[in-house]
Write an enzyme that holds these catalytic residues in place. Structure first.
Site, mmCIF file in Angstrom:
data_model
loop_
_atom_site.group_PDB
_atom_site.id
_atom_site.type_symbol
_atom_site.label_atom_id
_atom_site.label_comp_id
_atom_site.label_asym_id
_atom_site.label_seq_id
_atom_site.Cartn_x
_atom_site.Cartn_y
_atom_site.Cartn_z
ATOM 1 N N ASN A 146 -9.924 0.166 -0.270
ATOM 2 C CA ASN A 146 -8.460 0.227 -0.239
ATOM 3 C C ASN A 146 -7.923 -0.382 -1.540
ATOM 4 O O ASN A 146 -8.013 -1.588 -1.743
ATOM 5 C CB ASN A 146 -7.954 -0.555 0.983
ATOM 6 C CG ASN A 146 -6.437 -0.518 1.124
ATOM 7 O OD1 ASN A 146 -5.734 -0.141 0.188
ATOM 8 N ND2 ASN A 146 -5.950 -0.934 2.270
ATOM 9 N N HIS B 95 -3.148 7.612 1.812
ATOM 10 C CA HIS B 95 -3.550 6.276 1.361
ATOM 11 C C HIS B 95 -4.949 6.026 1.909
ATOM 12 O O HIS B 95 -5.229 6.315 3.071
ATOM 13 C CB HIS B 95 -2.565 5.237 1.898
ATOM 14 C CG HIS B 95 -3.026 3.834 1.691
ATOM 15 N ND1 HIS B 95 -3.500 3.388 0.475
ATOM 16 C CD2 HIS B 95 -3.113 2.770 2.543
ATOM 17 C CE1 HIS B 95 -3.847 2.118 0.589
ATOM 18 N NE2 HIS B 95 -3.623 1.725 1.835
ATOM 19 N N CYS C 223 0.818 -1.223 0.000
ATOM 20 C CA CYS C 223 0.000 0.000 0.000
ATOM 21 C C CYS C 223 0.850 1.272 0.000
ATOM 22 O O CYS C 223 0.360 2.347 -0.342
ATOM 23 C CB CYS C 223 -0.946 0.006 1.191
ATOM 24 S SG CYS C 223 -2.181 -1.282 1.078
HETATM 25 N N1 ACO Z 1 -18.344 -7.442 9.485
HETATM 26 C C1 ACO Z 1 -18.753 -7.597 10.755
HETATM 27 N N2 ACO Z 1 -17.911 -7.817 11.768
HETATM 28 C C2 ACO Z 1 -16.596 -7.885 11.495
HETATM 29 C C3 ACO Z 1 -16.104 -7.739 10.196
HETATM 30 C C4 ACO Z 1 -17.026 -7.524 9.151
HETATM 31 N N3 ACO Z 1 -16.659 -7.366 7.892
HETATM 32 N N4 ACO Z 1 -14.753 -7.860 10.236
HETATM 33 C C5 ACO Z 1 -14.411 -8.064 11.513
HETATM 34 N N5 ACO Z 1 -15.531 -8.090 12.280
HETATM 35 C C6 ACO Z 1 -15.650 -8.310 13.703
HETATM 36 C C7 ACO Z 1 -14.455 -9.008 14.288
HETATM 37 O O1 ACO Z 1 -14.577 -10.406 14.126
HETATM 38 C C8 ACO Z 1 -14.515 -8.591 15.742
HETATM 39 O O2 ACO Z 1 -15.453 -9.384 16.382
HETATM 40 P P1 ACO Z 1 -15.158 -9.948 17.865
HETATM 41 O O3 ACO Z 1 -14.984 -8.713 18.709
HETATM 42 O O4 ACO Z 1 -16.365 -10.741 18.163
HETATM 43 O O5 ACO Z 1 -13.886 -10.733 17.722
HETATM 44 C C9 ACO Z 1 -15.106 -7.169 15.661
HETATM 45 O O6 ACO Z 1 -15.691 -7.045 14.354
HETATM 46 C C10 ACO Z 1 -14.087 -6.086 15.837
HETATM 47 O O7 ACO Z 1 -12.985 -6.372 14.991
HETATM 48 P P2 ACO Z 1 -11.745 -5.434 14.989
HETATM 49 O O8 ACO Z 1 -10.679 -6.034 14.123
HETATM 50 O O9 ACO Z 1 -11.424 -5.050 16.384
HETATM 51 O O10 ACO Z 1 -12.356 -4.161 14.225
HETATM 52 P P3 ACO Z 1 -11.677 -2.783 14.040
HETATM 53 O O11 ACO Z 1 -12.512 -1.745 14.612
HETATM 54 O O12 ACO Z 1 -10.226 -2.822 14.395
HETATM 55 O O13 ACO Z 1 -11.746 -2.609 12.440
HETATM 56 C C11 ACO Z 1 -10.415 -2.910 10.440
HETATM 57 C C12 ACO Z 1 -11.173 -3.588 11.598
HETATM 58 C C13 ACO Z 1 -11.397 -2.114 9.621
HETATM 59 C C14 ACO Z 1 -9.739 -3.978 9.598
HETATM 60 C C15 ACO Z 1 -9.345 -1.964 11.039
HETATM 61 O O14 ACO Z 1 -8.625 -2.634 12.019
HETATM 62 C C16 ACO Z 1 -8.388 -1.429 9.998
HETATM 63 O O15 ACO Z 1 -8.745 -0.613 9.178
HETATM 64 N N6 ACO Z 1 -7.109 -1.832 10.081
HETATM 65 C C17 ACO Z 1 -6.071 -1.280 9.222
HETATM 66 C C18 ACO Z 1 -6.129 -1.788 7.835
HETATM 67 C C19 ACO Z 1 -5.166 -0.973 7.020
HETATM 68 O O16 ACO Z 1 -4.986 0.208 7.191
HETATM 69 N N7 ACO Z 1 -4.497 -1.547 6.114
HETATM 70 C C20 ACO Z 1 -3.551 -0.687 5.368
HETATM 71 C C21 ACO Z 1 -2.547 -1.372 4.791
HETATM 72 S S1 ACO Z 1 -3.237 -2.497 3.663
HETATM 73 C C22 ACO Z 1 -1.945 -3.122 2.727
HETATM 74 O O17 ACO Z 1 -0.796 -2.827 2.867
HETATM 75 C C23 ACO Z 1 -2.314 -4.170 1.700
#
Ligand code: ACO
Length: 323
Positions: A280, A250, A114
């Site tokens: 993304n 990004h 990314c």
């Molecule tokens: N729908 C519903 N629930 C979901 C989903 C979904 N699609 N995905 C995860 N959950 C659930 C999880 O299972 C978890 O449930 P649990 O508490 O029962 O275990 C709950 O939602 C919370 O999950 P978290 O991972 O804590 O959610 P968070 O608020 O952190 O958001 C996300 C997740 C959106 C992935 C976030 O962490 C994020 O954006 N991370 C960074 C990603 C990023 O920036 N990547 C950039 C680089 S990408 C690259 O280089 C290719």
């Protein structure tokens, strides 16, 4: 006099198929509401069957050349940022070179996931200021839909396909921050964090593999490192967030974008946001946002931009440029 790599043209391409969040509700246990509130994403584009990263890259390149009023024979270097090449080799860049009918110069890919476009821009800038190229096409192009595990709700809802491109040209500047062009860059990586975000395929498995991500951990690093790198490149110019007309981040997650802007003391009115429409798109997200930001009338000639990104590796960095 100082040579500067000045933006002469910008363009993008998005595959025709738009996939709204609701489509994932039948695929995995998720909801439009969860995806919107946790990531800011409302829809993304997916490439058609047989539509490859090089196809997207070519279309974005053609749009950028048209915007620059240039033809490909004026270009001497093509740099493509991608982690989703059509084939392991040759590079997407050489495929684009052939398809555009460019029979001189050189072309190569940069892989920093990314953060790829920031790394590609920094490399193209080095080529231009060192006199190795006069005009360069810098492209970010991805088909991340091909890396998704469609049973993993924590990743498959986040990514999209697309491409964006810039035409850079060597121009003499005064050597201060009032110059147009790329003014400063800051690149970083730390391979100790490789397990936070990776694809579990390659020559070691004989398969393309699927994207695996510790979302929460990547989020934590992103919030900290993006503002840090943006400040690091601004520091080189004696500038701060207050001098910035546009952050072009990004586009991974609106919460990361907002938090970085806040740390940089830049109001959201001065941030180009496209994550809601593109998801993304990895290395394509910054040039896509630049192209859309320009088309919306947000980015104007003379504006000071900071582009910042983080991705697998971890690799992260920023570029300060005056449009
Ligand atoms: N729908 C519903 N629930 C979901 C989903 C979904 N699609 N995905 C995860 N959950 C659930 C999880 O299972 C978890 O449930 P649990 O508490 O029962 O275990 C709950 O939602 C919370 O999950 P978290 O991972 O804590 O959610 P968070 O608020 O952190 O958001 C996300 C997740 C959106 C992935 C976030 O962490 C994020 O954006 N991370 C960074 C990603 C990023 O920036 N990547 C950039 C680089 S990408 C690259 O280089 C290719």
């Amino acid at each position: 006099m100082t040579l500067r790599a000045v933006v002469r043209g910008v363009g993008h391409y998005l595959p025709e198929r738009v996939v709204p969040n609701s489509e994932f509700e039948t695929l995995v246990d998720t909801s439009d509401e969860w995806i919107r509130s946790r990531s800011g994403i409302e829809r993304r584009h997916f490439a058609a069957e047989g539509e490859m990263t090089s196809d997207l890259a070519c279309k974005a390149a053609e749009a950028a050349l048209a915007n620059a009023g240039m033809t490909v024979d004026q270009i001497d270097a093509i740099v493509v940022a991608t982690s989703t090449p059509d084939l392991t080799f040759p590079s997407v860049a050489t495929m684009v070179q052939a398809r555009l009918g460019m029979v001189k110069g050189f072309a190569f890919d940069v892989q920093a996931v990314c953060a790829g476009f920031v790394f590609a821009l920094s490399n193209a800038n080095a080529l231009i200021v060192s006199g190795q190229a006069k005009r360069a096409l810098v492209i970010g192009a991805e088909t991340f839909s091909r890396l998704m595990d469609w049973t993993d709700r924590s990743t498959c809802v986040l990514f999209g396909d697309g491409a964006g491109a810039l035409v850079l040209e060597a121009v003499e500047g005064k050597g201060d921050a009032s110059d147009r062009g790329i003014l400063a860059t800051d690149l970083n990586s730390d391979g100790r964090f490789r397990d936070l975000l990776y694809v579990d395929g390659g020559t070691s498995t004989g398969t393309t593999g699927h994207l695996r991500m510790e979302g929460k951990e990547v989020f934590r690093h992103a919030v900290e490192k993006l503002a840090e790198t943006a400040h690091a490149s601004l520091d080189k110019l004696g500038l701060t967030g207050e001098d910035v007309d546009w952050i072009v981040p990004h586009q991974a997650n609106i919460r990361i974008i907002e938090s970085t802007a806040k740390r940089m003391k830049v109001p959201m009115e001065r941030v180009v946001v496209t994550v809601q429409d593109h998801g993304n798109t990895s290395a394509a997200s910054i040039p896509l946002a630049m192209s859309v930001g320009r088309a919306r009338g947000q980015i104007k000639e003379g504006d000071l931009l900071v582009a910042e990104a983080i991705g697998g590796g971890l690799a992260w960095g920023s570029v300060v440029l005056r449009w």
